[in-house]
Design an enzyme around this catalytic site. Structure first.
Site, PDB file in Angstrom:
ATOM      1  N   CYS A  54      -7.063  -1.977   5.665  1.00  0.00           N
ATOM      2  CA  CYS A  54      -6.090  -2.440   7.062  1.00  0.00           C
ATOM      3  C   CYS A  54      -6.812  -1.946   7.840  1.00  0.00           C
ATOM      4  O   CYS A  54      -6.919  -0.818   8.219  1.00  0.00           O
ATOM      5  CB  CYS A  54      -4.900  -1.376   6.306  1.00  0.00           C
TER       6      CYS A  54
ATOM      7  N   GLU B  85       0.635  -1.169  -0.379  1.00  0.00           N
ATOM      8  CA  GLU B  85      -0.109  -0.145  -0.182  1.00  0.00           C
ATOM      9  C   GLU B  85       0.744   1.069  -0.266  1.00  0.00           C
ATOM     10  O   GLU B  85       1.701   1.135   0.573  1.00  0.00           O
ATOM     11  CB  GLU B  85      -0.812   0.452   1.249  1.00  0.00           C
TER      12      GLU B  85
END
Length: 493
Positions: A116, A43
């Site tokens: 997340c 990410e």
């Protein structure tokens, strides 16, 4: 790289999950070698990416996205161009679109991280924090679908109730995304909690777009055949593997897991060939070794402080030397073909005093640097403070600096890997030309003792120091350079 025109398919695929500090280029290439169909990068946050400059690295044959602080935030190559998905951390539709347009010609797909649970993402309204804001989710995904030429996906976790989860994924599907990855755990759950195959199955049976099942490493996936069992259990179109692939990327191989020693050596070769920062290489190898970290080889790895030492710990010292020579030769060849890129840093170099020197931190006492010595001397002599003009050579992104003192210019003829080191080298040239002490061990100037105490909390010569290191010191021409950002591991986001 050229603009790509392919369309990524998410049906019946084996996918490397996005994992911070793990999903860098060497690991992605290794996963492709062992049978992965699609690989996700770690990410990357929108604000960080928007500061980056796209640079074609002809030495490594890569495309690099380089931040102003010298870090290579994202590196990719032609080998993975049709199969790498760029995972984006964002909480803003317009920023997300700007990043997508920045990278879309170098990747196969764009994914938005909505799963997340770590504070790194959620504190900025990103990651799993988006799950509580369906309106924002819809706006981000709709904006991306309409505004980028790449297929758009997102990765979520399940909500506290199945009804709410199904309501959310239906709304997500209506944005026009190509697929949705589902980590079968709730936001507050961790790998030790069982993954909900039932929830993933309910989502897969509800939606018409491909559903990618994720979260099976702990309970379900220990080998290649387990991946297909997990897919069938969840009724998903494809499976995304995180920790099991981090431990041994050959999990994607039909013939079964390869010996860890072989896998690690292959990973190291990619890391060297693509100039991966040694700390990232070391981290990934430690994740592979796991319980073997206390073995003799594990201790050698733990002690390694460079890519060369890592190679030597795994019997690849000769490979490191050979590859390094080849890369240097490639750089020199390209420089010879493009002499305009190797020009001297100052527009007018007449009268510049030049010496071939480099700054070696080990040769100086703590907290003392040539730049500090030169600044102190100028103050004592009531001269204007030194002015540094630093440029970066586009081809290999090395730096060279010219310092002006009392209307005289000084420069090292050796190019360096960072702006700070290049400026220190220029200061050395000035000091040596004038016969002045430069602060080396054994010749420290008494006038620096007070300054040394005042600056005890900072080392202006250290690669990690933040300039200006002294009151009144000027910042000149900040430039793009090399590096790689690192964060803590977050898998199954």
């Amino acid at each position: 790289m050229i603009v790509n025109n392919f369309s990524l398919c998410y049906h019946n695929k084996l996918i490397l999950a996005p994992m911070v500090r793990v999903g860098t280029l060497p690991m992605r290439l290794l996963a492709l070698d062992y049978g992965a169909d699609i690989v996700y990068c770690e990410e990357l946050i929108d604000l960080k990416m928007l500061q980056c400059k796209r640079v074609v690295n002809e030495v490594l044959s890569t495309v690099d996205f380089v931040a102003p602080d010298d870090r290579v935030v994202f590196r990719t190559c032609a080998r993975e161009q049709s199969r790498v998905v760029f995972q984006l951390g964002t909480s803003d539709a317009e920023r997300a679109l700007a990043v997508a347009r920045l990278v879309e010609n170098d990747v196969a797909g764009i994914d938005v991280n909505m799963g997340c649970p770590k504070e790194y993402s959620t504190k900025g309204g990103m990651g799993a924090a988006l799950l509580s804001d369906p309106d924002k989710i819809e706006k981000i995904l709709s904006t991306l679908v309409k505004g980028t030429c790449r297929p758009v996906t997102c990765k979520i976790r399940i909500l506290p109730s199945l009804e709410d989860t199904l309501s959310l994924v239906k709304r997500i599907e209506r944005t026009g995304i190509a697929a949705i990855a589902v980590h079968g755990r709730k936001r507050e759950q961790r790998p030790q909690h069982p993954v909900s195959c039932e929830a993933i199955k309910a989502i897969a049976e509800t939606l018409s777009i491909p559903v990618i099942a994720n979260g099976g490493s702990h309970d379900h996936i220990q080998g290649y055949l387990d991946i297909e069992d997990f897919r069938q259990t969840t009724a998903a179109s494809s499976v995304m593997v995180a920790r099991a692939a981090m431990w041994n990327p050959s999990i994607f191989l039909k013939e079964g897991l390869r010996p860890l020693e072989e896998v690690m050596q292959k990973y190291i070769r990619y890391a060297v060939q693509y100039d991966n920062h040694y700390t990232n290489t070391k981290y990934c190898l430690c994740q592979m070794l796991r319980e073997q970290l206390e073995s003799p080889q594990g201790r050698l790895l733990h002690a390694a402080q460079s890519s060369q030492e890592i190679c030597e710990a795994f019997g690849l010292g000769a490979f490191y030397e050979e590859t390094t020579r080849e890369l240097h030769a490639r750089r020199d060849e390209l420089l010879a073909r493009t002499p305009e890129e190797a020009s001297e840093p100052a527009e007018d170099t007449s009268g510049v005093i030049k010496i071939a020197v480099k700054f070696d931190r080990r040769a100086y006492p703590s907290q003392i640097t040539p730049k500090m010595c030169l600044l102190e001397w100028c103050r004592r002599e009531k001269l204007a403070q030194p002015v540094y003009e630093t440029v970066q050579r586009p081809l290999d992104r090395l730096f060279c600096s010219v310092v002006t003192v009392a209307e005289q210019k000084y420069q090292s003829t050796l190019w360096d890997k960072s702006k700070k080191l290049a400026e220190q080298a220029a200061a050395i040239v000035c000091l040596r030309s004038r016969g002045l002490p430069e602060g080396r061990l054994g010749e420290e100037s008494p006038s620096l003792h007070k300054r040394k105490r005042e600056c005890s909390d900072q080392d202006p010569g250290s690669p990690r120091a933040q300039e200006p290191g002294l009151p009144g010191e000027l910042r000149k021409k900040p430039l793009v350079a090399l590096g790689s950002g690192e964060e803590s591991l977050r898998e199954g986001r």
